[in-house]
Design an enzyme around this catalytic site. Structure first.
Site, PDB file in Angstrom:
ATOM      1  N   PHE A 123      41.327  33.845  42.353  1.00 30.79           N
ATOM      2  CA  PHE A 123      39.941  34.240  42.593  1.00 30.79           C
ATOM      3  C   PHE A 123      39.858  34.830  43.997  1.00 30.79           C
ATOM      4  O   PHE A 123      40.362  34.232  44.952  1.00 30.79           O
ATOM      5  CB  PHE A 123      39.103  32.966  42.491  1.00 30.79           C
ATOM      6  CG  PHE A 123      37.650  33.062  42.829  1.00 30.79           C
ATOM      7  CD1 PHE A 123      36.709  33.345  41.848  1.00 30.79           C
ATOM      8  CD2 PHE A 123      37.202  32.793  44.120  1.00 30.79           C
ATOM      9  CE1 PHE A 123      35.352  33.360  42.142  1.00 30.79           C
ATOM     10  CE2 PHE A 123      35.844  32.811  44.419  1.00 30.79           C
ATOM     11  CZ  PHE A 123      34.913  33.101  43.420  1.00 30.79           C
ATOM     12  N   GLU A 127      36.870  37.885  52.584  1.00 30.68           N
ATOM     13  CA  GLU A 127      37.448  39.048  53.279  1.00 30.68           C
ATOM     14  C   GLU A 127      37.524  38.723  54.765  1.00 30.68           C
ATOM     15  O   GLU A 127      36.847  37.797  55.234  1.00 30.68           O
ATOM     16  CB  GLU A 127      36.562  40.280  53.064  1.00 30.68           C
ATOM     17  CG  GLU A 127      36.518  40.728  51.619  1.00 30.68           C
ATOM     18  CD  GLU A 127      35.729  42.030  51.433  1.00 30.68           C
ATOM     19  OE1 GLU A 127      35.323  42.639  52.448  1.00 30.68           O
ATOM     20  OE2 GLU A 127      35.535  42.398  50.271  1.00 30.68           O
ATOM     21  N   GLY A 131      33.465  35.642  55.291  1.00 30.50           N
ATOM     22  CA  GLY A 131      33.898  34.307  54.908  1.00 30.50           C
ATOM     23  C   GLY A 131      32.718  33.585  54.293  1.00 30.50           C
ATOM     24  O   GLY A 131      32.358  33.812  53.139  1.00 30.50           O
ATOM     25  N   ILE A 157      43.767  34.324  49.918  1.00 30.90           N
ATOM     26  CA  ILE A 157      43.604  34.121  48.472  1.00 30.90           C
ATOM     27  C   ILE A 157      44.670  33.159  47.936  1.00 30.90           C
ATOM     28  O   ILE A 157      45.876  33.439  48.016  1.00 30.90           O
ATOM     29  CB  ILE A 157      43.656  35.464  47.708  1.00 30.90           C
ATOM     30  CG1 ILE A 157      42.615  36.433  48.279  1.00 30.90           C
ATOM     31  CG2 ILE A 157      43.449  35.236  46.203  1.00 30.90           C
ATOM     32  CD1 ILE A 157      41.190  35.895  48.387  1.00 30.90           C
ATOM     33  N   ARG A 243      33.667  23.622  43.472  1.00 29.27           N
ATOM     34  CA  ARG A 243      33.455  22.577  44.480  1.00 29.27           C
ATOM     35  C   ARG A 243      33.792  21.194  43.937  1.00 29.27           C
ATOM     36  O   ARG A 243      34.310  20.348  44.658  1.00 29.27           O
ATOM     37  CB  ARG A 243      31.995  22.595  44.936  1.00 29.27           C
ATOM     38  CG  ARG A 243      31.785  23.620  45.992  1.00 29.27           C
ATOM     39  CD  ARG A 243      30.333  23.937  46.277  1.00 29.27           C
ATOM     40  NE  ARG A 243      30.312  25.188  47.028  1.00 29.27           N
ATOM     41  CZ  ARG A 243      29.338  26.067  47.021  1.00 29.27           C
ATOM     42  NH1 ARG A 243      28.249  25.842  46.307  1.00 29.27           N
ATOM     43  NH2 ARG A 243      29.432  27.175  47.721  1.00 29.27           N
ATOM     44  N   GLU A 363      36.813  27.001  49.649  1.00 28.49           N
ATOM     45  CA  GLU A 363      35.725  26.986  48.651  1.00 28.49           C
ATOM     46  C   GLU A 363      34.404  26.510  49.262  1.00 28.49           C
ATOM     47  O   GLU A 363      33.678  25.701  48.681  1.00 28.49           O
ATOM     48  CB  GLU A 363      36.118  26.173  47.419  1.00 28.49           C
ATOM     49  CG  GLU A 363      37.252  26.862  46.670  1.00 28.49           C
ATOM     50  CD  GLU A 363      37.469  26.339  45.277  1.00 28.49           C
ATOM     51  OE1 GLU A 363      36.499  26.010  44.600  1.00 28.49           O
ATOM     52  OE2 GLU A 363      38.644  26.272  44.867  1.00 28.49           O
ATOM     53  N   THR A 365      32.907  25.844  53.415  1.00 28.98           N
ATOM     54  CA  THR A 365      33.120  24.827  54.451  1.00 28.98           C
ATOM     55  C   THR A 365      32.095  23.701  54.292  1.00 28.98           C
ATOM     56  O   THR A 365      31.093  23.852  53.586  1.00 28.98           O
ATOM     57  CB  THR A 365      32.928  25.441  55.847  1.00 28.98           C
ATOM     58  OG1 THR A 365      31.580  25.926  55.930  1.00 28.98           O
ATOM     59  CG2 THR A 365      33.895  26.584  56.097  1.00 28.98           C
ATOM     60  N   SER A 366      32.350  22.606  54.986  1.00 30.18           N
ATOM     61  CA  SER A 366      31.390  21.492  54.944  1.00 30.18           C
ATOM     62  C   SER A 366      30.017  21.950  55.432  1.00 30.18           C
ATOM     63  O   SER A 366      28.978  21.499  54.927  1.00 30.18           O
ATOM     64  CB  SER A 366      31.893  20.333  55.805  1.00 30.18           C
ATOM     65  OG  SER A 366      32.971  19.703  55.161  1.00 30.18           O
ATOM     66  N   GLU A 367      30.012  22.884  56.387  1.00 35.57           N
ATOM     67  CA  GLU A 367      28.740  23.375  56.914  1.00 35.57           C
ATOM     68  C   GLU A 367      27.981  24.160  55.841  1.00 35.57           C
ATOM     69  O   GLU A 367      26.768  24.013  55.694  1.00 35.57           O
ATOM     70  CB  GLU A 367      28.990  24.244  58.160  1.00 35.57           C
ATOM     71  CG  GLU A 367      29.514  23.464  59.364  1.00 35.57           C
ATOM     72  CD  GLU A 367      30.938  22.929  59.188  1.00 35.57           C
ATOM     73  OE1 GLU A 367      31.746  23.532  58.455  1.00 35.57           O
ATOM     74  OE2 GLU A 367      31.246  21.877  59.783  1.00 35.57           O
TER      75      GLU A 367
END
Lengths: 380, 266
Positions: A123, A127, A131, A157, A243, A363, A365-367
């Site tokens: 997938f 880029e 992000g 990737i 996720r 996949e 970030t936590s943020e």
């Protein structure tokens, strides 16, 4: 409310465990050390059905449910986060968009090879300049007769180069922003489609990570997934499902770290006693295990909500955030209990701590998860 | 060809611990598994079915309590076609003779061409049930099978492990072989196999009423068992013995001979 596993799930868990322990674990250290893609695992994973668990048999899937799939990723991650990542990147990110949004022709053409594991999927959204902000994509697809011409670069990737089928997000109409994004199925070997160098990573070092490079790559218009401009929705809903599987990778790593740590503190002696006899050890492991079990509950809940066909975006983001944070925390604290030995690369715990970090990043970030969660909670 | 594999659910003896006070087995929390030799038998049967690829089927038979269902599901999940559980209160307490009587009765009812059993179970270690089944059925048998060299619907050629040699034996079908764990490396259950085992396939239960015409009821259960346990006890642990490192072969021989003479063994 019943939290017990069904007979099927218990037997599946037993099978996953034996397979992971006997077939996957022996290679985990080696592929990390050599930064080598574990090709030899792929055929075995395929034979026993790991690549198509939550998909119907009519496309050569295993006819299972999402929890069964999540448990497989979790058990693999206990012993090898690289292998778990390969399966998750394939089975959710590479396959879900085709299964969910593909035409019957696209499904018949691609799913049997992917779900049986004869071919591997990947997938491509990220880029260099896009992000967390995926609306800034620069990869363009321009219609040319029955084809689209793709130009641009995707980076970081997973399964790049090793996979045969790529789900690629492109901009077909920049003026429309997110509504100008379209998604294509791109086959390895397409003229104008090549791979960048193998990235050297901190963790999951056996998994292949590289750029996808498109230089006037010619992709048939028939390979567009959904409608033109529907790409953002396709990619985001795929990430929702993804996720949960990353939550499973994270939970598995944490459980694996806990398991080897418990074994170690019962054997290791200092000051004339096993480490397990010290109150600090007891308190640390009690706290770590409680957090892991809470993360696992969130993980299974998210999987069951998805399986039940209810909205699960909130749970998926919460699960990914909680499981990833728990994995980093648990592996760091378990390593501390190992002391100096834990810092040595000879010990699995060192690898697990490095592997855990990626689950807070890839996949979403936590943020980003916290943004998604706050949006679901309508905190604006 | 109808291949029938007889399996036993046993406690995983690698996980069994002894109670240090009573010297008895602690069975609580010990997982149950398919007896390893029997599992090799299942794999061998599946491989024969795949090799013949002529519509041959693999049937699994087990005698045991209702909990043995999960062992049969596991065999189905590996790819077996059907499974029978021989289970009844009347079968309880059976020794090897009574057990083989009941299983042979089940096989007569179910039908068979090739019967495969494990060599022996890791809990009882008698190696008697397989050969006894063959005697009850009046069919030829080969025990300690290490390899099946060829098979068709008329004849099976088996390589049998013997103490100091191998025997290559031809058997006419129907027949029975008892499998060593070397016979085949068992596959894992597959994901879809596990779903099939619970959704598409069933474990059929045969009890006393189903089998009573196939055996003499006097030969089954506790009352039909000629074996009586006279006494069971824990072996005294031997000492560590004397170890000699760094001695040449000649010196070692001399030490051993001297010791044997000293103890008047030779």
């Amino acid at each position: 409310m019943d939290f017990s596993l069904s007979k099927e799930h218990k037997l599946l868990q037993e099978m996953y465990r034996k397979f992971a322990e006997n077939e996957v674990k022996p290679l985990a250290q080696e592929i990390d050390e050599e930064e080598r893609f574990p090709r030899e695992n792929i055929g075995k994973l395929a034979r026993y059905g790991f690549f198509g668990i939550p998909y119907p048999k009519e496309y050569e899937g295993q006819g299972g449910d999402y929890l069964a799939y999540i448990m497989a990723v979790e058990e693999l991650a206990k012993v090898c986060a690289t292998t778990a990542t390969i399966v998750a990147a394939h089975a959710t990110l590479g396959v879900f968009p085709i299964y969910q949004y593909g035409t019957e022709e696209q499904k018949k053409k691609y799913l049997p090879d992917l779900l049986s594991g004869r071919k591997l999927g990947a997938f491509a959204l990220t880029e260099p300049g896009a992000g967390s902000d995926s609306s800034m994509q620069q990869t363009k697809a321009v219609k040319d007769g029955d084809n689209y011409i793709l130009n641009g670069t995707k980076c970081f990737i997973t399964n790049a180069g090793e996979a045969d089928i790529y789900i690629v997000s492109t901009m077909t109409d920049k003026s429309k922003g997110n509504h100008g994004i379209s998604t294509f199925i791109v086959e390895k070997g397409t003229p104008g489609f090549s791979f960048g160098k193998h990235e050297k990573k901190m963790g999951i070092r056996g998994s292949a990570t590289a750029d996808l490079i498109f230089e006037n790559a010619v992709v048939p218009a028939a390979n567009m997934l959904g409608q033109e401009g529907q790409g953002f929705k396709i990619m985001m809903s795929t990430l929702d499902a993804g996720r949960i599987s990353i939550g499973a990778v994270a939970t598995g790593i944490a459980e694996g770290a806990y398991d080897i740590c418990v074994k170690y503190v019962k054997e290791r002696k200092q000051f004339g006693r096993n480490l397990a006899a010290f109150q600090n050890t007891k308190f640390e492991l009690a706290d770590i295990k409680t957090r892991i079990d809470a993360a696992q509950l969130m993980l299974y809940k998210a999987a069951c909500e998805k399986e039940a066909g209810r909205p699960y975006g909130l749970y998926a983001a919460q699960c990914k955030y909680l499981c990833a944070t728990t994995a980093s925390d648990a592996t760091r604290r378990c390593l501390q209990l190992f002391g100096g030995y834990g810092y040595m690369r000879e010990y699995d715990i060192e690898r697990m701590m490095r592997d855990a970090k990626i689950t807070e990043i890839y996949e979403g970030t936590s943020e980003v998860q916290k943004i998604v969660i706050a949006n679901h909670l309508k905190i604006k | 060809m109808k291949i029938v594999v007889c399996i036993k659910q046993v406690p995983d003896t690698t996980e069994v611990k002894l109670d240090p006070k009573t010297n008895t087995l602690i069975r609580d929390g010990v997982p149950s598994i398919i007896n390893p030799d029997d599992k090799a038998g299942i794999e061998a049967a599946l491989e024969i079915k795949e090799r013949l690829n002529d519509g041959s089927t693999v049937t699994i038979v087990s005698m045991g309590p209702p909990q043995a269902d999960v062992a049969l599901r596991e065999a189905l999940a590996m790819g077996a076609d059907e499974a029978y559980l021989l289970s009844d209160r009347a079968f309880g307490g059976s020794d090897t003779f009574a057990t083989s009587t009941i299983i042979a009765a089940g096989l007569k009812k179910i039908g068979y061409d090739l019967v495969i059993t494990g060599r022996q179970a890791i809990d009882g270690d008698t190696a008697q049930v397989g050969p006894q089944i063959a005697e009850h059925l009046g069919i030829p048998q080969v025990s300690y099978a290490e390899e099946i060299l060829s098979i068709d619907d008329k004849q099976v050629v088996v390589k049998r492990q013997f103490e100091d040699r191998y025997h290559i034996l031809e058997l006419p079908v129907p027949c029975l072989i008892t499998a060593l764990s070397e016979l085949a490396e068992p596959r894992y259950m597959s994901v879809h196999g596990i779903y099939d085992a619970y959704r598409e396939k069933e474990v059929k239960v045969l009890g006393f009423e189903d089998l009573k015409d196939m055996f003499d009821p006097a030969n089954i259960g506790l009352k039909g068992s000629p074996t009586n346990v006279y006494k069971s006890f824990t072996k005294q642990a031997k000492g560590a013995g004397t170890k000699y490192d760094d001695v040449s072969a000649d010196e070692a021989v001399k030490i051993i001979v001297d010791k044997l003479e000293e103890r008047h063994i030779i």
